[in-house]
Design a protein around this motif. Structure first.
Motif, PDB file in Angstrom:
ATOM      1  N   ASP A  44       0.641  -1.255   0.080  1.00  0.00           N
ATOM      2  CA  ASP A  44      -0.041  -0.046   0.016  1.00  0.00           C
ATOM      3  C   ASP A  44       0.924   1.161   0.062  1.00  0.00           C
ATOM      4  O   ASP A  44       1.754   1.540   0.926  1.00  0.00           O
ATOM      5  CB  ASP A  44      -0.916  -0.027   1.334  1.00  0.00           C
ATOM      6  CG  ASP A  44      -1.855   0.948   1.190  1.00  0.00           C
ATOM      7  OD1 ASP A  44      -1.710   1.938   0.341  1.00  0.00           O
ATOM      8  OD2 ASP A  44      -2.931   0.991   2.105  1.00  0.00           O
ATOM      9  N   SER A  98      -0.654   4.329  -0.520  1.00  0.00           N
ATOM     10  CA  SER A  98      -1.625   5.576  -0.541  1.00  0.00           C
ATOM     11  C   SER A  98      -1.321   6.573   0.482  1.00  0.00           C
ATOM     12  O   SER A  98      -0.360   6.370   1.361  1.00  0.00           O
ATOM     13  CB  SER A  98      -3.071   4.794  -0.189  1.00  0.00           C
ATOM     14  OG  SER A  98      -3.149   4.425   1.141  1.00  0.00           O
ATOM     15  N   GLN A 134      -4.847   4.011  -5.611  1.00  0.00           N
ATOM     16  CA  GLN A 134      -6.149   3.767  -6.563  1.00  0.00           C
ATOM     17  C   GLN A 134      -5.725   3.148  -7.929  1.00  0.00           C
ATOM     18  O   GLN A 134      -6.478   2.563  -8.472  1.00  0.00           O
ATOM     19  CB  GLN A 134      -6.763   5.094  -6.759  1.00  0.00           C
ATOM     20  CG  GLN A 134      -8.006   5.074  -7.237  1.00  0.00           C
ATOM     21  CD  GLN A 134      -8.578   6.736  -7.452  1.00  0.00           C
ATOM     22  OE1 GLN A 134      -8.066   7.687  -6.873  1.00  0.00           O
ATOM     23  NE2 GLN A 134      -9.544   6.851  -7.900  1.00  0.00           N
ATOM     24  N   THR A 142      -6.647   4.360  -1.963  1.00  0.00           N
ATOM     25  CA  THR A 142      -6.612   2.788  -1.380  1.00  0.00           C
ATOM     26  C   THR A 142      -7.557   2.009  -1.727  1.00  0.00           C
ATOM     27  O   THR A 142      -8.530   1.967  -1.612  1.00  0.00           O
ATOM     28  CB  THR A 142      -6.526   2.699   0.262  1.00  0.00           C
ATOM     29  OG1 THR A 142      -5.495   3.724   0.775  1.00  0.00           O
ATOM     30  CG2 THR A 142      -6.062   1.467   0.727  1.00  0.00           C
ATOM     31  N   ASP A 143      -6.993   1.194  -2.805  1.00  0.00           N
ATOM     32  CA  ASP A 143      -8.168   0.329  -3.778  1.00  0.00           C
ATOM     33  C   ASP A 143      -7.597  -1.165  -3.552  1.00  0.00           C
ATOM     34  O   ASP A 143      -6.936  -1.533  -4.514  1.00  0.00           O
ATOM     35  CB  ASP A 143      -8.463   0.782  -4.881  1.00  0.00           C
ATOM     36  CG  ASP A 143      -9.672   0.352  -5.556  1.00  0.00           C
ATOM     37  OD1 ASP A 143     -10.191  -0.878  -5.189  1.00  0.00           O
ATOM     38  OD2 ASP A 143      -9.996   0.801  -6.608  1.00  0.00           O
ATOM     39  N   ILE A 144      -7.775  -1.871  -2.521  1.00  0.00           N
ATOM     40  CA  ILE A 144      -7.369  -3.191  -2.503  1.00  0.00           C
ATOM     41  C   ILE A 144      -8.091  -4.064  -3.501  1.00  0.00           C
ATOM     42  O   ILE A 144      -7.440  -4.814  -4.374  1.00  0.00           O
ATOM     43  CB  ILE A 144      -7.543  -3.885  -1.249  1.00  0.00           C
ATOM     44  CG1 ILE A 144      -6.656  -3.151  -0.229  1.00  0.00           C
ATOM     45  CG2 ILE A 144      -7.004  -5.332  -1.435  1.00  0.00           C
ATOM     46  CD1 ILE A 144      -6.575  -3.510   1.265  1.00  0.00           C
ATOM     47  N   THR A 180      -0.739  -3.309   4.358  1.00  0.00           N
ATOM     48  CA  THR A 180      -1.585  -2.259   4.195  1.00  0.00           C
ATOM     49  C   THR A 180      -2.233  -1.525   5.431  1.00  0.00           C
ATOM     50  O   THR A 180      -1.951  -2.411   6.543  1.00  0.00           O
ATOM     51  CB  THR A 180      -2.756  -2.626   3.273  1.00  0.00           C
ATOM     52  OG1 THR A 180      -3.697  -1.553   3.316  1.00  0.00           O
ATOM     53  CG2 THR A 180      -3.492  -3.976   3.944  1.00  0.00           C
ATOM     54  N   GLU A 210      -5.375  -1.052   5.735  1.00  0.00           N
ATOM     55  CA  GLU A 210      -6.742  -2.025   5.461  1.00  0.00           C
ATOM     56  C   GLU A 210      -7.767  -1.068   5.155  1.00  0.00           C
ATOM     57  O   GLU A 210      -9.005  -1.564   4.855  1.00  0.00           O
ATOM     58  CB  GLU A 210      -6.954  -2.861   6.538  1.00  0.00           C
ATOM     59  CG  GLU A 210      -6.170  -4.243   6.638  1.00  0.00           C
ATOM     60  CD  GLU A 210      -6.804  -5.173   7.494  1.00  0.00           C
ATOM     61  OE1 GLU A 210      -7.594  -5.735   7.225  1.00  0.00           O
ATOM     62  OE2 GLU A 210      -6.489  -5.299   8.621  1.00  0.00           O
ATOM     63  N   THR A 259      -9.466   0.333   2.917  1.00  0.00           N
ATOM     64  CA  THR A 259      -9.635   0.265   1.174  1.00  0.00           C
ATOM     65  C   THR A 259     -11.044   0.843   0.947  1.00  0.00           C
ATOM     66  O   THR A 259     -11.830   1.074   1.550  1.00  0.00           O
ATOM     67  CB  THR A 259      -9.668  -1.012   0.900  1.00  0.00           C
ATOM     68  OG1 THR A 259     -10.033  -1.237  -0.484  1.00  0.00           O
ATOM     69  CG2 THR A 259     -10.606  -1.895   1.403  1.00  0.00           C
ATOM     70  N   ARG A 260     -11.084   1.377  -0.339  1.00  0.00           N
ATOM     71  CA  ARG A 260     -12.410   1.759  -0.917  1.00  0.00           C
ATOM     72  C   ARG A 260     -13.150   0.575  -1.273  1.00  0.00           C
ATOM     73  O   ARG A 260     -12.533  -0.807  -1.180  1.00  0.00           O
ATOM     74  CB  ARG A 260     -12.050   2.630  -2.181  1.00  0.00           C
ATOM     75  CG  ARG A 260     -11.453   3.909  -1.744  1.00  0.00           C
ATOM     76  CD  ARG A 260     -11.018   4.765  -3.084  1.00  0.00           C
ATOM     77  NE  ARG A 260     -10.393   5.952  -2.861  1.00  0.00           N
ATOM     78  CZ  ARG A 260     -10.188   6.774  -3.766  1.00  0.00           C
ATOM     79  NH1 ARG A 260     -10.274   6.641  -4.984  1.00  0.00           N
ATOM     80  NH2 ARG A 260      -9.313   7.895  -3.245  1.00  0.00           N
ATOM     81  N   ALA A 312      -9.971  -5.493   5.933  1.00  0.00           N
ATOM     82  CA  ALA A 312     -10.446  -5.426   4.702  1.00  0.00           C
ATOM     83  C   ALA A 312     -11.058  -6.629   4.269  1.00  0.00           C
ATOM     84  O   ALA A 312     -11.663  -6.930   3.350  1.00  0.00           O
ATOM     85  CB  ALA A 312      -9.108  -5.153   3.750  1.00  0.00           C
TER      86      ALA A 312
END
Length: 539
Positions: free
Chosen positions: A365, A367, A411, A437-439, A457, A459, A461-462, A503
């Motif tokens: 991550d 972000s 992202q 943040t887009d896991i 991360t 965690e 996330t989007r 997440a």
């Protein structure tokens, strides 16, 4: 038709960080998974630097959540909580969180009139001679000057173990609110029966607190008498001690630390001064002062001796420095003469990172919430943000893996080239910063029949979205990890920040969350891969 005896069949295993089945949104709006109290406390404890704001959570709220969890578990499961706090201060290397946790553990048990545990817990988290005073400072600022017996006795146990002439010189300074003498007055510690010299030391600490100009150290303590002799030297004669024969030995024998040396000399820390004090410096102090060594012009010969200590695996292990500290030293050192030694030291500190077989997808991550700024700091007082810590661990795992796919993501995401047998430090330098943040999107873009997935991360996330044809009409539904990765493939989520909602589910079904700033959690991956249950790190 075969349903169960398939090539992907794996024994069911469990890991300690466990979700409850309840959900709450992540800070970026995805469905988050809530953990049981022990799991939430563990992940928070290993990342919480008390009173420090994080990107999503103010320090005060974070501290309140930590204290509530400790106090709850101090009653519900005191054995587990006591073991967590002792581990946190030792192998976990989280000093302040352990100290605060022990105080709140004790406060709750006193409030509930629950007997036992408190004295032992207090003693277990005090591992350095300045910490009895630190705990008293926390307790009295929070609960007033009345010190309960379990607190007194736990501190007294630690005082017997920790107080010595050398520790007095290092930590009993005028900047402290509670001096050694104050601690002794408040907790009434008796000398250790196995340390006959400690009675004289305690009397000196008390005298020094109230009569600093006339207090005379005990003649039996060579460190204190040597220190007194050096302090009595005229200022004009002191630099000759540093540059003369045996100068390093004299400074060490007198307990003169690098922090105190400039004040004692009343002059600059030139190369000679550093070279005299370097032999008695610890590894952490050496790593933090490489720039000072270079700017002062420390000789290559002395630098080689420092480098030799960095490459000694026993010294690196004994220092208990987090791996990212070696990255920090490399990042701030102006010359390359330290590079090989720091790479070696980082390798020693990452001894638990396994060489994973098969194909491994590693998502790191990058972000904004993993970086300082935006009005908040990360859970780390240094200038080494969570993003860089995550990069160290992700790079180390990738360098050692047989067939890694290393991805930095936010992202958007990018695959990074991993040189076989390359440098972790050089690989970390190549990471960038990516918004959002887009896991789910990172997994969708890069998962391709890998044998396992590791995500480093915070965690938060989007939500990702997939087409849905439920109820006879088109639309979109939120993506879950199980939509993207088969349940037969293990996913290891390394939580870097200790936020409440995660997440993905965790604890079973090839979905496992780990936490902490050391490399120890990586040792669980091959264990779980092999179909063996993982336990708490102190079990």
């Amino acid at each position: 038709m075969t349903r169960f005896n398939t090539r992907t069949a794996r024994p069911a295993v469990s890991s300690p960080v466990t979700t409850t089945g309840h959900t709450a949104p992540t800070y970026e709006g995805a469905t988050g998974h809530l953990r049981d109290a022990k799991s939430e406390l563990f992940l928070l404890a290993v990342s919480n630097l008390v009173s420090v704001d994080t990107f999503y959570e103010p320090g005060a709220a974070r501290d309140d959540r930590y204290e509530r969890l400790v106090r709850r578990l101090a009653i519900e499961d005191p054995d587990w909580t006591a073991a967590l706090l002792a581990w946190l201060r030792t192998d976990g290397n989280m000093r302040t969180a352990a100290l605060v946790g022990a105080a709140e553990f004790t406060a709750e048990r006193l409030l509930r009139q629950a007997p036992g545990y408190s004295r032992q817990v207090i003693a277990s988290v005090l591992r350095r001679a300045d910490e009895p005073g630190e705990l008293l400072g926390y307790w009295t600022s929070r609960y007033g000057r009345a010190i309960p017996k379990p607190v007194k006795r736990g501190i007294a146990d630690a005082v017997q173990r920790l107080y010595s002439g050398k520790s007095l010189l290092k930590y009993d300074t005028a900047s402290k609110g509670y001096r050694f003498g104050d601690v002794l007055n408040l907790v009434h510690a008796s000398p250790d029966p196995d340390k006959p010299w400690q009675g004289e030391l305690f009397r000196y600490a008390l005298d020094r607190r109230h009569n600093a100009d006339t207090a005379v150290p005990p003649a039996s303590d060579r460190t204190l008498t040597a220190h007194r002799a050096l302090m009595a030297l005229p200022v004009g004669e002191r630099r000759a001690v540093v540059t003369g024969p045996g100068g390093a030995e004299r400074l060490a024998a007198a307990g003169i630390t690098w922090e105190a040396l400039a004040g004692w000399l009343q002059g600059p820390m030139d190369a000679a001064a550093w070279e005299a004090v370097i032999p008695s410096m610890g590894l952490m102090a050496l790593a933090r002062n490489l720039r000072n060594f270079d700017e002062a012009g420390v000789s290559d010969e002395v630098a080689a001796r420092v480098a030799a200590r960095f490459t000694d695996p026993e010294q690196v292990r004994a220092s208990r420095m987090f791996p990212f500290r070696w990255w920090a030293a490399y990042k701030h050192a102006p010359s390359l003469r330290w590079a090989h030694a720091l790479e070696t030291a980082l390798g020693h500190s990452l001894a638990n990172v396994p060489a994973l077989g098969g194909r491994t997808l590693i998502l790191v991550d990058r972000s904004p919430s993993m970086f300082p700024g935006y009005g908040f700091s990360t859970p780390n007082r240094s200038d080494i943000p969570l993003a860089e810590q995550a990069a160290v661990f992700g790079a180390a795992l990738a360098i050692r893996a047989a067939a890694p796919t290393l991805v930095e993501f936010g992202q958007t995401s990018t695959v990074m080239d991993v040189p076989w047998g390359g440098s972790v430090l050089k690989l970390v330098e190549r990471f960038g910063q990516i918004g959002g943040t887009d896991i789910p999107s990172a997994v969708k873009a890069h998962f391709d029949r890998h044998d396992r997935v590791v995500i480093v991360t915070d965690e938060q996330t989007r939500a990702g979205w997939l087409p849905s044809n439920c109820y006879g009409y088109g639309g979109m539904r939120e993506t879950q990890i199980d939509d993207l990765i088969p349940k037969s493939v293990p996913v290891y989520m390394w939580n870097m920040a200790g936020y409440k909602a995660g997440a993905m589910p965790s604890g079973s079904g090839n979905r496992h969350t780990m936490g902490g700033l050391s490399d120890a959690a990586f040792g669980l991956i091959p264990l779980l891969d092999a179909g063996r249950d993982a336990k708490w790190p102190w079990e």
